[in-house]
Design a protein around this motif. Sequence first.
Motif, short mmCIF file in Angstrom:
data_model
loop_
_atom_site.label_atom_id
_atom_site.label_comp_id
_atom_site.label_asym_id
_atom_site.label_seq_id
_atom_site.Cartn_x
_atom_site.Cartn_y
_atom_site.Cartn_z
N ALA A 1 -21.82 15.24 -22.44
CA ALA A 1 -22.77 15.00 -23.54
C ALA A 1 -23.85 14.01 -23.12
CB ALA A 1 -22.01 14.47 -24.76
N TRP A 2 -23.44 12.99 -22.35
CA TRP A 2 -24.42 11.97 -21.94
C TRP A 2 -25.47 12.57 -21.00
CZ3 TRP A 2 -26.27 9.38 -17.62
CH2 TRP A 2 -26.94 8.19 -17.86
N VAL B 1 -30.95 15.04 -19.85
CA VAL B 1 -31.78 16.17 -19.45
C VAL B 1 -32.68 16.62 -20.60
CG1 VAL B 1 -31.73 18.61 -18.76
CG2 VAL B 1 -30.15 16.98 -17.70
N ALA B 2 -32.09 16.72 -21.80
CA ALA B 2 -32.87 17.17 -22.97
C ALA B 2 -33.99 16.19 -23.30
CB ALA B 2 -31.94 17.32 -24.16
N THR B 3 -33.74 14.91 -23.10
CA THR B 3 -34.76 13.89 -23.39
C THR B 3 -35.99 14.07 -22.51
OG1 THR B 3 -33.04 12.33 -24.08
CG2 THR B 3 -35.18 11.42 -23.55
N ARG B 4 -35.76 14.49 -21.26
CA ARG B 4 -36.88 14.67 -20.33
C ARG B 4 -37.80 15.81 -20.77
NH1 ARG B 4 -33.68 14.28 -14.50
NH2 ARG B 4 -32.94 12.10 -14.77
N PHE B 5 -37.20 16.83 -21.40
CA PHE B 5 -38.00 17.99 -21.81
C PHE B 5 -38.47 17.90 -23.26
CE2 PHE B 5 -35.47 19.53 -18.24
CZ PHE B 5 -36.44 20.17 -17.47
#
Length: 399
Positions: free
Chosen positions: A386-387, A392-396
């Motif tokens: 999850a971390w 990864v999601a934060t970067r996109f």
Amino acid sequence: MSDIIATMRSWWQDISGTAIGAGFLAVLISYSGPLLIYLQAADAMAVPPAVFTSWVFAISMGAGLSCIFLSLWLRAPVALAWSIPGTVLLISIGTQLTLGEIVGAYLLVALALILLGLSGLFERLVQFLPPSVTDGMMAGILFGFGLNAARSLAADPVIFTVLVVAFVLLTVLLPRYAIICLVGIAIALTATVFDAPIGDVGLAFASPMLVQPVFSMAAVLGLAVPLFITTLSGQFLPGMAVLRTYGFEAKSRGVLVSAGIASAGAAFYGGVTVASAAITSAFFASEACNPDRSRRYIAGVAAGVFFCLGGIFAGTLVDLLVLIPTAMISILAGLALLGAIQKSLSDMMSADNVQVGLLTFLVTTSGVTLGGIGSAFWGVVVGLAAWYLTQVATRFKPS
């Protein structure tokens, strides 16, 4: 020869009543609280008293010799005891493993501590593990244990009520000695209400029993991995931070290697991992121990001596503890961990990613076993996944 005499004279001159008292109090608290958790794990595993005596001997001697050596060598009040998360883990995972597998897991953790200490990568490894994951796993392990202790209300509501009321009052009136007094009340109740033959307990030496280690994947992933992570993040990291806060330059390399060697020796007799005791370290390193900072290391030495005495007379300790009813042991152990549970939950909720911490916490607390591997490991797996997905999601994420 003259140098040795001068050194011993210096040690003798540094001895103070407050430092010796601090060491004795720390050992008394360890035997009053954390040892009860260990006893509950032994009860859950249906371990005979003779085997549990060997465990107590091993952890007492491992902690004691480590405290003496490190405190004298580093001239710092180094406090070591046994891994509390490790004893709590035993309650849930110990029933699924053989004693040989548990010893094998302990040996692997000891080897990992030695290698980590020699490599000098302690701080970097701790930084690699997200605090939200380690805090969530620690909170899950301790909270699950607390829930089991609370269920003792159904087993004996009267004793539960008496001990809880006494605990609440003692934490207000005598906070430092609350657990010690509570154990005294429990022993008195055991002798009177349950008519246990407390007076028949006499001096009994330890009878160490060697255990042949067995290595299995279930023990490695279910016990060794979570034990290693929680011991590093929950005990060694804050323990080293406390010493540095008070101005003691204790190198993590020496502490980890020494604790690893002591843990390896203790493991062969069933003893859980030796680890830093952060709260005790804070007590030893403060002015309450000795106004002269250079003489506070004596508290660590004194604690080590008292631990070794406890190990030698482990038979007496166990003979006394086994007379206390199981439900009472569960309540006492849960109350002794209440502060640790509060801290772990607070740390989890104040971490950088609360959602990841909660996911780790829920999976760990669930007690689920998958592929013969306990929930603490799967909590770490889910939390790390999850971390990293969050990162990864934060970067996109569109700005």
